[in-house]
Design a protein around this motif. Structure first.
Motif, PDB file in Angstrom:
ATOM      1  N   ASN A  52      41.514  43.442 -43.513  1.00  0.00           N
ATOM      2  CA  ASN A  52      42.132  43.127 -44.804  1.00  0.00           C
ATOM      3  C   ASN A  52      41.074  42.913 -45.891  1.00  0.00           C
ATOM      4  OD1 ASN A  52      44.353  42.759 -46.510  1.00  0.00           O
ATOM      5  ND2 ASN A  52      44.311  40.534 -46.253  1.00  0.00           N
ATOM      6  N   LEU A  53      40.078  43.811 -45.911  1.00  0.00           N
ATOM      7  CA  LEU A  53      39.031  43.704 -46.915  1.00  0.00           C
ATOM      8  C   LEU A  53      39.412  44.357 -48.239  1.00  0.00           C
ATOM      9  CD1 LEU A  53      35.870  44.494 -44.735  1.00  0.00           C
ATOM     10  CD2 LEU A  53      36.861  42.252 -45.304  1.00  0.00           C
ATOM     11  N   CYS A  54      40.509  45.095 -48.239  1.00  0.00           N
ATOM     12  CA  CYS A  54      40.919  45.794 -49.462  1.00  0.00           C
ATOM     13  C   CYS A  54      42.441  45.800 -49.556  1.00  0.00           C
ATOM     14  CB  CYS A  54      40.388  47.222 -49.437  1.00  0.00           C
ATOM     15  SG  CYS A  54      40.866  48.203 -50.859  1.00  0.00           S
ATOM     16  N   ASP A 145      19.133  40.031 -44.667  1.00  0.00           N
ATOM     17  CA  ASP A 145      19.894  39.970 -43.422  1.00  0.00           C
ATOM     18  C   ASP A 145      21.253  39.289 -43.579  1.00  0.00           C
ATOM     19  OD1 ASP A 145      18.949  37.433 -43.914  1.00  0.00           O
ATOM     20  OD2 ASP A 145      18.205  37.067 -41.887  1.00  0.00           O
ATOM     21  N   ALA A 146      21.703  39.100 -44.818  1.00  0.00           N
ATOM     22  CA  ALA A 146      22.987  38.416 -45.048  1.00  0.00           C
ATOM     23  C   ALA A 146      24.154  39.245 -44.516  1.00  0.00           C
ATOM     24  CB  ALA A 146      23.177  38.150 -46.535  1.00  0.00           C
ATOM     25  N   ALA A 147      25.118  38.574 -43.938  1.00  0.00           N
ATOM     26  CA  ALA A 147      26.307  39.258 -43.424  1.00  0.00           C
ATOM     27  C   ALA A 147      27.125  39.874 -44.550  1.00  0.00           C
ATOM     28  CB  ALA A 147      27.167  38.278 -42.624  1.00  0.00           C
ATOM     29  N   ASP A 178      41.342  36.854 -55.561  1.00  0.00           N
ATOM     30  CA  ASP A 178      39.997  36.438 -55.147  1.00  0.00           C
ATOM     31  C   ASP A 178      39.466  37.278 -53.983  1.00  0.00           C
ATOM     32  OD1 ASP A 178      37.860  34.845 -55.715  1.00  0.00           O
ATOM     33  OD2 ASP A 178      38.481  33.174 -54.461  1.00  0.00           O
ATOM     34  N   VAL A 179      39.588  38.605 -54.130  1.00  0.00           N
ATOM     35  CA  VAL A 179      39.246  39.520 -53.047  1.00  0.00           C
ATOM     36  C   VAL A 179      37.797  39.367 -52.603  1.00  0.00           C
ATOM     37  CG1 VAL A 179      38.989  41.948 -52.416  1.00  0.00           C
ATOM     38  CG2 VAL A 179      40.990  41.187 -53.671  1.00  0.00           C
ATOM     39  N   TRP A 180      36.874  39.380 -53.556  1.00  0.00           N
ATOM     40  CA  TRP A 180      35.466  39.397 -53.186  1.00  0.00           C
ATOM     41  C   TRP A 180      35.071  38.178 -52.356  1.00  0.00           C
ATOM     42  CZ3 TRP A 180      31.467  41.939 -51.973  1.00  0.00           C
ATOM     43  CH2 TRP A 180      30.230  41.301 -51.880  1.00  0.00           C
ATOM     44  N   VAL A 184      33.766  38.145 -48.385  1.00  0.00           N
ATOM     45  CA  VAL A 184      32.488  37.574 -47.958  1.00  0.00           C
ATOM     46  C   VAL A 184      32.713  36.527 -46.876  1.00  0.00           C
ATOM     47  CG1 VAL A 184      30.525  36.168 -48.677  1.00  0.00           C
ATOM     48  CG2 VAL A 184      31.264  38.076 -50.101  1.00  0.00           C
ATOM     49  N   ALA A 185      33.698  35.685 -47.087  1.00  0.00           N
ATOM     50  CA  ALA A 185      33.996  34.648 -46.093  1.00  0.00           C
ATOM     51  C   ALA A 185      34.392  35.273 -44.753  1.00  0.00           C
ATOM     52  CB  ALA A 185      35.106  33.736 -46.607  1.00  0.00           C
TER      53      ALA A 185
END
Length: 204
Positions: A52-54, A145-147, A178-180, A184-185
């Protein structure tokens, strides 16, 4: 170097795609036998929609409105130009251009600039949104190296053309809020190694 102007989908509603930076990133090593179209479709289905990233990707995928076309780096700009009018004319139309050859992130960002300029030249600013994905995508304000980089990492480099009206409608929905930050979370909760495995598993 030129600044990269990534088009932010419905920017009035908040940040979806942050500016990337030009870095000497390792190019994701994909199998020569992998199919860009099949791999990209599986990634959209299993990762983008599956996590559900988009909020606007599920419906086009379900109803057959998503088209994925294969292109080389050299031909990608002209390929994008050929798709502009069809995307604008059809509700829920969306086209993902999957680049088949090794396209380093630096070269990809030059291509993104060129496609973004072409949207302006064709008079489609405000009608077409450009979303960008690359195996070595790197955001400029995060550690290497951030996820969080995995929100925009894909099996093959992708230029995704969407109708702005469809994006705005999705953003106005509950799922679009607040998609972004939500994305990230989600990827940070899964972790970089888990996300890398998910994307690698899409190579087919």
């Amino acid at each position: 170097m030129r600044s990269v102007r990534l088009v932010v989908a419905a920017s009035a509603h908040g940040l979806l795609y942050r500016s990337s930076r030009r870095v000497a990133s390792r190019v994701y090593s994909h199998s020569d036998a992998a199919c860009p179209v099949k791999s990209t479709r599986k990634w959209i289905r299993d990762v983008v929609v599956g996590l559900n990233l988009c909020p606007w990707a599920g419906a086009p995928l379900q109803h057959g409105d998503l088209r994925i076309v294969e292109s080389t780096t050299t031909d990608a700009l002209e390929c994008a130009r050929r798709e502009f009018d069809a995307v604008v004319a059809t509700e829920n139309a969306t086209v993902a251009i999957a680049i088949s050859d090794a396209c380093a992130f630096e070269d990809y960002l030059d291509l993104v600039d060129a496609v973004d300029d072409a949207i302006d030249s064709a008079g489609h600013r405000g009608a077409i949104q450009l979303a960008t994905f690359h195996p070595a995508y790197q955001f400029g304000d995060a550690p290497e190296d951030a996820a969080s980089h995995w929100t925009n990492r894909s099996p093959f480099p992708v230029l995704h053309l969407l109708r702005e009206a469809d994006v705005e409608r999705a953003l106005e929905s509950k799922d679009g809020h607040d998609v972004w930050r939500r994305n990230v979370a989600a990827v940070e909760a899964l972790g970089a190694e888990n996300m890398e495995r998910r994307v690698r598993d899409c190579l087919t």
